[in-house]
Design a protein around this motif. Structure first.
Motif, PDB file in Angstrom:
ATOM      1  N   ALA A  47      30.829 -31.402 -38.151  1.00  0.00           N
ATOM      2  CA  ALA A  47      30.470 -30.790 -36.872  1.00  0.00           C
ATOM      3  C   ALA A  47      31.646 -30.789 -35.911  1.00  0.00           C
ATOM      4  O   ALA A  47      32.553 -31.613 -36.018  1.00  0.00           O
ATOM      5  CB  ALA A  47      29.297 -31.547 -36.247  1.00  0.00           C
ATOM      6  N   VAL A  48      31.587 -29.854 -34.969  1.00  0.00           N
ATOM      7  CA  VAL A  48      32.522 -29.822 -33.854  1.00  0.00           C
ATOM      8  C   VAL A  48      31.713 -29.806 -32.563  1.00  0.00           C
ATOM      9  O   VAL A  48      30.534 -29.473 -32.559  1.00  0.00           O
ATOM     10  CB  VAL A  48      33.474 -28.600 -33.902  1.00  0.00           C
ATOM     11  CG1 VAL A  48      34.352 -28.650 -35.140  1.00  0.00           C
ATOM     12  CG2 VAL A  48      32.711 -27.284 -33.811  1.00  0.00           C
ATOM     13  N   SER A  49      32.361 -30.174 -31.474  1.00  0.00           N
ATOM     14  CA  SER A  49      31.696 -30.165 -30.172  1.00  0.00           C
ATOM     15  C   SER A  49      31.894 -28.810 -29.508  1.00  0.00           C
ATOM     16  O   SER A  49      32.809 -28.059 -29.836  1.00  0.00           O
ATOM     17  CB  SER A  49      32.250 -31.278 -29.288  1.00  0.00           C
ATOM     18  OG  SER A  49      33.643 -31.100 -29.105  1.00  0.00           O
ATOM     19  N   GLY A  50      31.034 -28.530 -28.546  1.00  0.00           N
ATOM     20  CA  GLY A  50      31.141 -27.298 -27.771  1.00  0.00           C
ATOM     21  C   GLY A  50      31.100 -27.595 -26.295  1.00  0.00           C
ATOM     22  O   GLY A  50      31.084 -28.759 -25.885  1.00  0.00           O
ATOM     23  N   ASN A  51      31.062 -26.558 -25.485  1.00  0.00           N
ATOM     24  CA  ASN A  51      31.083 -26.740 -24.035  1.00  0.00           C
ATOM     25  C   ASN A  51      29.867 -27.510 -23.534  1.00  0.00           C
ATOM     26  O   ASN A  51      29.980 -28.323 -22.622  1.00  0.00           O
ATOM     27  CB  ASN A  51      31.213 -25.390 -23.317  1.00  0.00           C
ATOM     28  CG  ASN A  51      30.197 -24.367 -23.766  1.00  0.00           C
ATOM     29  OD1 ASN A  51      30.239 -23.914 -24.914  1.00  0.00           O
ATOM     30  ND2 ASN A  51      29.291 -24.000 -22.892  1.00  0.00           N
ATOM     31  N   VAL A  52      28.700 -27.331 -24.134  1.00  0.00           N
ATOM     32  CA  VAL A  52      27.506 -28.088 -23.738  1.00  0.00           C
ATOM     33  C   VAL A  52      27.700 -29.580 -24.017  1.00  0.00           C
ATOM     34  O   VAL A  52      27.148 -30.416 -23.321  1.00  0.00           O
ATOM     35  CB  VAL A  52      26.254 -27.538 -24.469  1.00  0.00           C
ATOM     36  CG1 VAL A  52      25.086 -28.507 -24.442  1.00  0.00           C
ATOM     37  CG2 VAL A  52      25.848 -26.207 -23.862  1.00  0.00           C
ATOM     38  N   ASP A  53      28.490 -29.902 -25.035  1.00  0.00           N
ATOM     39  CA  ASP A  53      28.736 -31.291 -25.428  1.00  0.00           C
ATOM     40  C   ASP A  53      29.860 -31.942 -24.626  1.00  0.00           C
ATOM     41  O   ASP A  53      30.129 -33.125 -24.787  1.00  0.00           O
ATOM     42  CB  ASP A  53      29.101 -31.352 -26.926  1.00  0.00           C
ATOM     43  CG  ASP A  53      28.090 -30.625 -27.780  1.00  0.00           C
ATOM     44  OD1 ASP A  53      26.878 -30.855 -27.596  1.00  0.00           O
ATOM     45  OD2 ASP A  53      28.499 -29.807 -28.634  1.00  0.00           O
ATOM     46  N   GLY A  54      30.560 -31.168 -23.814  1.00  0.00           N
ATOM     47  CA  GLY A  54      31.682 -31.698 -23.064  1.00  0.00           C
ATOM     48  C   GLY A  54      32.961 -31.758 -23.885  1.00  0.00           C
ATOM     49  O   GLY A  54      33.894 -32.480 -23.545  1.00  0.00           O
ATOM     50  N   PHE A  55      33.014 -30.981 -24.979  1.00  0.00           N
ATOM     51  CA  PHE A  55      34.172 -30.947 -25.869  1.00  0.00           C
ATOM     52  C   PHE A  55      34.642 -32.367 -26.204  1.00  0.00           C
ATOM     53  O   PHE A  55      33.864 -33.150 -26.710  1.00  0.00           O
ATOM     54  CB  PHE A  55      35.291 -30.075 -25.288  1.00  0.00           C
ATOM     55  CG  PHE A  55      34.964 -28.607 -25.294  1.00  0.00           C
ATOM     56  CD1 PHE A  55      34.808 -27.920 -26.486  1.00  0.00           C
ATOM     57  CD2 PHE A  55      34.811 -27.909 -24.118  1.00  0.00           C
ATOM     58  CE1 PHE A  55      34.505 -26.566 -26.507  1.00  0.00           C
ATOM     59  CE2 PHE A  55      34.517 -26.555 -24.123  1.00  0.00           C
ATOM     60  CZ  PHE A  55      34.359 -25.881 -25.319  1.00  0.00           C
ATOM     61  N   GLU A  56      35.895 -32.718 -25.920  1.00  0.00           N
ATOM     62  CA  GLU A  56      36.469 -34.007 -26.320  1.00  0.00           C
ATOM     63  C   GLU A  56      35.666 -35.198 -25.808  1.00  0.00           C
ATOM     64  O   GLU A  56      35.595 -36.239 -26.457  1.00  0.00           O
ATOM     65  CB  GLU A  56      37.925 -34.149 -25.846  1.00  0.00           C
ATOM     66  CG  GLU A  56      38.904 -33.236 -26.520  1.00  0.00           C
ATOM     67  CD  GLU A  56      39.052 -31.886 -25.818  1.00  0.00           C
ATOM     68  OE1 GLU A  56      38.291 -31.595 -24.868  1.00  0.00           O
ATOM     69  OE2 GLU A  56      39.925 -31.111 -26.234  1.00  0.00           O
ATOM     70  N   ALA A  57      35.038 -35.063 -24.645  1.00  0.00           N
ATOM     71  CA  ALA A  57      34.291 -36.169 -24.045  1.00  0.00           C
ATOM     72  C   ALA A  57      33.127 -36.616 -24.926  1.00  0.00           C
ATOM     73  O   ALA A  57      32.664 -37.749 -24.821  1.00  0.00           O
ATOM     74  CB  ALA A  57      33.767 -35.766 -22.669  1.00  0.00           C
ATOM     75  N   SER A  58      32.661 -35.757 -25.827  1.00  0.00           N
ATOM     76  CA  SER A  58      31.507 -36.084 -26.668  1.00  0.00           C
ATOM     77  C   SER A  58      31.846 -37.051 -27.794  1.00  0.00           C
ATOM     78  O   SER A  58      30.961 -37.662 -28.378  1.00  0.00           O
ATOM     79  CB  SER A  58      30.933 -34.809 -27.280  1.00  0.00           C
ATOM     80  OG  SER A  58      31.819 -34.302 -28.274  1.00  0.00           O
ATOM     81  N   GLY A  59      33.137 -37.160 -28.123  1.00  0.00           N
ATOM     82  CA  GLY A  59      33.534 -37.981 -29.266  1.00  0.00           C
ATOM     83  C   GLY A  59      33.477 -37.220 -30.584  1.00  0.00           C
ATOM     84  O   GLY A  59      33.873 -37.737 -31.629  1.00  0.00           O
ATOM     85  N   VAL A  60      32.983 -35.982 -30.569  1.00  0.00           N
ATOM     86  CA  VAL A  60      32.960 -35.122 -31.749  1.00  0.00           C
ATOM     87  C   VAL A  60      34.186 -34.212 -31.641  1.00  0.00           C
ATOM     88  O   VAL A  60      34.460 -33.667 -30.568  1.00  0.00           O
ATOM     89  CB  VAL A  60      31.654 -34.291 -31.802  1.00  0.00           C
ATOM     90  CG1 VAL A  60      31.640 -33.344 -32.981  1.00  0.00           C
ATOM     91  CG2 VAL A  60      30.437 -35.210 -31.839  1.00  0.00           C
ATOM     92  N   PRO A  61      34.950 -34.036 -32.723  1.00  0.00           N
ATOM     93  CA  PRO A  61      36.169 -33.211 -32.634  1.00  0.00           C
ATOM     94  C   PRO A  61      35.882 -31.790 -32.147  1.00  0.00           C
ATOM     95  O   PRO A  61      34.783 -31.266 -32.349  1.00  0.00           O
ATOM     96  CB  PRO A  61      36.687 -33.177 -34.076  1.00  0.00           C
ATOM     97  CG  PRO A  61      36.014 -34.294 -34.787  1.00  0.00           C
ATOM     98  CD  PRO A  61      34.717 -34.542 -34.074  1.00  0.00           C
ATOM     99  N   VAL A  62      36.871 -31.154 -31.545  1.00  0.00           N
ATOM    100  CA  VAL A  62      36.709 -29.770 -31.085  1.00  0.00           C
ATOM    101  C   VAL A  62      37.015 -28.764 -32.198  1.00  0.00           C
ATOM    102  O   VAL A  62      36.653 -27.600 -32.098  1.00  0.00           O
ATOM    103  CB  VAL A  62      37.566 -29.452 -29.845  1.00  0.00           C
ATOM    104  CG1 VAL A  62      37.106 -30.275 -28.651  1.00  0.00           C
ATOM    105  CG2 VAL A  62      39.036 -29.658 -30.116  1.00  0.00           C
TER     106      VAL A  62
END
Length: 161
Positions: free
Chosen positions: A50-65
């Motif tokens: 998985a990757v993060s998105g804008n709803v996840d806060g990108f890098e702030a989520s801890g999931v790679p972008v």
């Protein structure tokens, strides 16, 4: 190899995914995961990248972008924002040039789309989250062979099961 592709869940895990992703070997989530246990639910079906998105806060989520996985000899890039306003973004062009994937899975637009660009399949499964705008809810499947890549979209009901 059969790959389930999902994006823009926005915290919603539709039980229809269990049926549509039954028997997949791997799942790719292209961001805007949202709150809740969406990834945990998907991991009960198959391994998830998985990757993060804008709803996840990108890098702030801890999931790679962005992620790059190799499956059946195919390099697959995963990112959330590849297109913005109907156009391939500069960051998207840079990602494609840098990673040189055979397939790039993305989300953000909520529009199911599969197009070949310079020998690369650009694949957006659409949004599996709550229905928004006039767009259909959807997920996707990639069928990977040693020398082939096929894609298809699966439309979901307007309301989750």
């Amino acid at each position: 190899m059969r790959i389930g592709v999902i994006s823009d869940t926005h915290g919603l895990f539709d039980r229809a995914i269990l049926r549509h992703f039954s028997g997949v070997d791997h799942i790719l989530h292209a961001g805007d995961i949202g709150r809740g246990d969406v990834l945990a639910q998907l991991q009960r079906i198959a391994p998830v990248t998985a990757v993060s998105g804008n709803v996840d806060g990108f890098e702030a989520s801890g999931v790679p972008v962005e992620q790059l996985v190799e499956l059946v000899g195919h390099r697959i890039a995963i990112t959330h924002r590849l297109y913005e306003g109907g156009r391939l973004t500069k960051d998207g062009m840079d990602l494609l040039a840098r990673l040189r994937p055979a397939v790039c899975v993305y989300g953000h637009t909520h529009q199911p789309k599969a197009e070949w660009r310079d020998g690369v399949l650009l694949f957006n499964p659409g949004s599996a989250g709550p229905k928004r705008f006039h767009l259909p809810r959807a997920v996707g499947v990639l069928l990977l062979g040693h020398d082939s890549v096929e894609s298809r979209h699966i439309l979901l009901a307007d309301r989750a099961e």
